[in-house]
Enzyme design. Structure first.
Site, mmCIF file in Angstrom:
data_model
loop_
_atom_site.group_PDB
_atom_site.id
_atom_site.type_symbol
_atom_site.label_atom_id
_atom_site.label_comp_id
_atom_site.label_asym_id
_atom_site.label_seq_id
_atom_site.Cartn_x
_atom_site.Cartn_y
_atom_site.Cartn_z
ATOM 1 N N HIS A 95 -3.801 4.074 0.440
ATOM 2 C CA HIS A 95 -3.826 2.631 0.662
ATOM 3 C C HIS A 95 -3.207 1.921 -0.539
ATOM 4 C CE1 HIS A 95 -6.248 3.477 4.060
ATOM 5 N NE2 HIS A 95 -7.381 3.661 3.410
ATOM 6 N N GLU A 112 -11.669 1.155 -0.280
ATOM 7 C CA GLU A 112 -12.437 1.662 0.848
ATOM 8 C C GLU A 112 -13.644 2.437 0.310
ATOM 9 O OE1 GLU A 112 -10.424 3.131 4.792
ATOM 10 O OE2 GLU A 112 -10.601 4.859 3.450
ATOM 11 N N HIS A 169 -6.468 10.605 0.041
ATOM 12 C CA HIS A 169 -7.775 10.923 0.629
ATOM 13 C C HIS A 169 -7.640 11.231 2.113
ATOM 14 C CE1 HIS A 169 -7.295 6.631 1.612
ATOM 15 N NE2 HIS A 169 -8.107 6.867 2.641
ATOM 16 N N ARG A 189 0.563 7.114 5.838
ATOM 17 C CA ARG A 189 0.274 8.516 6.131
ATOM 18 C C ARG A 189 1.143 9.404 5.240
ATOM 19 N NH1 ARG A 189 1.341 8.548 11.382
ATOM 20 N NH2 ARG A 189 -0.707 7.707 11.893
#
Length: 308
Positions: A95, A112, A169, A189
């Site tokens: 991210h 997150e 992650h 991705r």
């Protein structure tokens, strides 16, 4: 003003099947759902209130027009809260932080966190990598040495894991997770295990964007969580994290007690059942506790809550 219930939104995923539907009792969900959004105020996908006098209104509309519920917050609604049940390993992701997100038109980055409601005995997640810089990273990639590149972290029921922007992650199958993320709806991705669809095609990657966001700081690949715990007669409160992105709290209820916060709380029942303000609640129920609202709780249950 009492609590306000919200209807979750099913989110299809290649790695989903019926786990979310079955575990949380969402029998109106179709098969193939990997996660549900408990709370979202995205412009095109906002959860809907089920409680009068706001029945039928979206969370986004409440945030814009009824700030008295939230304590007069500014800016966009800050988070998306999800319940996630992967039945296959997820792709590796990165991210963006605020700097990178602003380059592509978003006002904030995307930190997150995951709370593990359930986890198999051998469960782990992808959490970081071994490359010391971009040159070394690209060498791993060119030589297809993904297994050597990736770091893993063992996880157990009750664990809380923070995922700062820039961290490589991925969730893996074998766990059920309460997920908190900043509402910047952007994910890059990085790798998908060379999996192919029915037509023999690998999923699209966003490798260059992911590399542009990736952190090489080994300290950011360590899950340093320092919970703050307080207890009353029949309630244990654990604050896992409180930063500029979100504050996440777990309430473990064992009998009758009361709870009040100076902030609004986005609450989800993740285990057990009971009553909140004399209303029956069970696993999978989602409700907003308005700012400065005192609630009565009773039962045997675990409630996860997020605010900013």
């Amino acid at each position: 003003m009492g609590i306000l219930f919200f209807k979750p939104i099913p989110r299809p995923a290649l790695w989903g099947h019926t786990l979310v539907k079955d575990y949380f009792g969402y029998q109106d969900f179709p098969d193939g759902i990997g996660q549900s959004w408990s709370f979202s105020a995205q412009e095109k996908d906002s959860t809907v209130c089920l409680t009068e006098p706001y029945q039928g209104m979206t969370l986004r509309n409440l945030w814009i027009h009824h700030q008295e519920l939230f304590g007069n917050q500014e800016g966009e609604f800050p988070v998306i809260i999800s319940l996630v049940g992967p039945e296959d390993d997820l792709s590796l992701q990165v991210h963006p932080d605020a700097k990178h997100a602003q380059k592509v038109g978003f006002s904030s980055g995307k930190n997150e966190a995951w709370y593990f409601i359930e986890a198999n005995d051998d469960a782990n997640i992808v959490y970081g990598h071994h490359a010391k810089d971009e040159k070394e990273l690209r060498k791993y990639i060119q030589e297809d040495r993904w297994d050597e590149l990736i770091k893993h972290l063992d996880v157990h029921p009750g664990d809380f894991v923070y995922l700062p922007a820039g961290l490589l992650h991925a969730l893996k199958k074998g766990s059920i997770v309460y997920e908190i993320q900043q509402a910047t709806d952007i994910t890059y991705r990085f790798y998908d295990y060379h999996r192919k669809d029915a037509a023999g095609n690998e999923r699209e990657l966003h490798l260059e964007q992911a590399i542009d966001c990736l952190s090489y700081d080994p300290k950011e690949m360590e899950n340093h969580i320092h919970p703050v715990v307080s207890e009353t007669a029949h309630m244990k409160q654990t604050v896992f994290i409180s930063n500029d992105s979100f504050t996440v709290t777990k309430l473990e209820i064992d009998g009758q007690d009361t709870y009040q916060s100076g902030h609004y709380q986005l609450a989800t029942i993740v285990k057990g059942q009971g009553k909140v303000d004399n209303q029956e609640v069970k696993v999978g129920d989602n409700f907003l506790i308005p700012v400065n609202c005192e609630i009565k709780v009773d039962g045997q249950m675990t409630i996860m809550m997020t605010t900013k």
